[in-house]
Design an enzyme around this catalytic site. Structure first.
Site, PDB file in Angstrom:
ATOM      1  N   PHE A 158      -2.609  -4.804  -5.153  1.00  0.00           N
ATOM      2  CA  PHE A 158      -2.543  -4.890  -6.620  1.00  0.00           C
ATOM      3  C   PHE A 158      -1.959  -6.231  -7.071  1.00  0.00           C
ATOM      4  O   PHE A 158      -1.168  -6.279  -8.015  1.00  0.00           O
ATOM      5  CB  PHE A 158      -1.708  -3.750  -7.230  1.00  0.00           C
TER       6      PHE A 158
ATOM      7  N   LEU B  41     -12.397   7.221 -33.636  1.00  0.00           N
ATOM      8  CA  LEU B  41     -12.958   6.872 -34.947  1.00  0.00           C
ATOM      9  C   LEU B  41     -14.218   6.014 -34.823  1.00  0.00           C
ATOM     10  O   LEU B  41     -15.016   5.945 -35.759  1.00  0.00           O
ATOM     11  CB  LEU B  41     -11.899   6.167 -35.804  1.00  0.00           C
TER      12      LEU B  41
ATOM     13  N   GLU C 254       9.260  -9.991 -17.661  1.00  0.00           N
ATOM     14  CA  GLU C 254       7.929  -9.458 -17.367  1.00  0.00           C
ATOM     15  C   GLU C 254       7.646  -8.227 -18.229  1.00  0.00           C
ATOM     16  O   GLU C 254       6.546  -8.058 -18.764  1.00  0.00           O
ATOM     17  CB  GLU C 254       7.827  -9.092 -15.881  1.00  0.00           C
TER      18      GLU C 254
ATOM     19  N   PRO D 204       0.805  -1.224   0.000  1.00  0.00           N
ATOM     20  CA  PRO D 204       0.000   0.000   0.000  1.00  0.00           C
ATOM     21  C   PRO D 204       0.844   1.283   0.000  1.00  0.00           C
ATOM     22  O   PRO D 204       0.468   2.280  -0.606  1.00  0.00           O
ATOM     23  CB  PRO D 204      -0.819  -0.123   1.286  1.00  0.00           C
TER      24      PRO D 204
END
Length: 380
Positions: free
Chosen positions: A158, A340, A245, A130
């Protein structure tokens, strides 16, 4: 204007056919469901394991496919092509399994890799906290030695695959007085007492991915769960594995760009405005010409990185360049594609809007793009 990658082979083309079929039949029809429930079905892992799509770049002696990073790249590309961001398979295959392969003891490899290859065990890595983002040296989670155990206290956030993971590589401080030299990696099984999962986080994009908070409250694991031969090797291990990664993210970014451009070309040729197809306007043609060019440049660069990675020649600054540049360009291209599509580009039932929201985090995770530029600058 088809582009053939220099790392493509007949074997990989056959694999691509299998992988594409799997994503189109098994994953694509369930993308909305995954988003609604904030995780993939647990059985998806087992189905992929049965087809041999898990741990393809892990040696056969550990239950893997005996392939290379190129096999993983095919999977990453085909996942991006169907617009799925829910399934954390590239992390499981290309990252977690490789930490075990590179640093695990023979016993750890024999115990975990075959189960990861079958889908019986889902892997995760818990780095971020955190209070710390890309600054891994400042982590607070600690693993204090007590006899033959480590006692782990702290929290992570996360964490991809967080709610489903059976095996988590936890970045800890085994020496709280040291910075980088005090960091170690410890394996924590998902059923350990004192370990609990927090909520699946409510994200702007990648809403089908079970990104979670994890809490460690006096979790005891045997000292044998240390990854590596001794304490304090964690930071070096992370630095050695992060380039792959970052390459994974670059591969996904380019495949996403290619898919977005193809979808937008098809849409603008079909959609009518002021009595003619949207593609008929010069602005549309020019914007798509720019997007197609940027996508091709990104593809050629990333293909070159893959070729270098397969021969062990990909250096850290180059992969940092690939990570920041492709994720940055991908957002630029996706933004033009959304424009678009007009109002429909902002509707969640059109994949292009979801891809735009999903893509934004790629500039942040695996080290922010600002950190990538710092890494590059050090090499100049």
């Amino acid at each position: 204007m088809t582009h053939v990658s220099p790392w493509a082979t007949d074997d990989l083309d056959d694999l691509r056919g299998l992988v594409r079929s799997f994503f189109e039949k098994t994953v694509a029809p369930n993308v909305d469901k995954y988003v609604d429930q904030h995780h993939v079905d647990r059985d998806l892992w087992n189905q992929a394991g049965e087809l041999g799509l898990l741990c393809m770049s892990i040696p056969e002696e550990y239950g893997g496919g005996g392939g290379t990073f190129a096999h993983e790249a095919v999977l990453i590309e085909e996942q991006a092509r169907v617009g799925d961001s829910s399934w954390g398979v590239s992390l499981h295959n290309g990252i977690i399994a490789h930490y075990l392969l590179a640093y695990g003891t023979e016993e750890q490899k024999q115990r975990w890799l075959p189960k990861m290859a079958s889908g019986e065990v889902v892997g995760a890595i818990a780095m971020t906290e955190p209070g710390t983002g890309s600054d891994l040296q400042s982590i607070k989670t600690k693993a204090i030695r007590d006899g033959d155990d480590y006692v782990i206290d702290g929290s992570k956030t996360f964490i991809t695959n967080g709610s489903q993971a059976d095996l988590i590589i936890v970045v800890v401080k085994t020496d709280t007085n040291e910075g980088a030299k005090g960091i170690s990696l410890v394996l924590v099984e998902g059923d350990r007492e004192g370990f609990r999962r927090g909520r699946v986080l409510d994200k702007i994009g990648q809403r089908g991915q079970d990104t979670s908070e994890l809490f460690f409250d006096g979790v005891r694991v045997p000292v044998a769960n240390l990854l590596g031969t001794e304490e304090g090797q964690g930071f070096i291990q992370l630095m050695q594995q992060l380039p792959q990664e970052r390459l994974i993210i670059a591969v996904a970014s380019v495949a996403g760009m290619e898919s977005a451009v193809a979808q937008t070309i098809a849409y603008t040729k079909d959609r009518q405005a002021f009595g003619r197809p949207v593609f008929g306007f010069q602005n549309t043609k020019f914007k798509l010409a720019e997007a197609a060019t940027e996508t091709r440049i990104a593809r050629v660069f990333v293909d070159d990185c893959i070729v270098k990675h397969l021969t062990g020649e990909l250096d850290i600054p180059t992969v940092a360049m690939a990570k920041w540049w492709t994720t940055d360009r991908a957002m630029s291209v996706l933004d033009e594609c959304v424009q678009l599509f007009g109002g429909y580009g902002y509707m969640s039932e059109y994949p292009i809007g979801r891809m735009w929201a999903d893509g934004r985090v790629q500039k942040i995770y695996a080290g922010t793009n600002e950190i990538m530029k710092e890494i590059i600058a050090r090499s100049l």
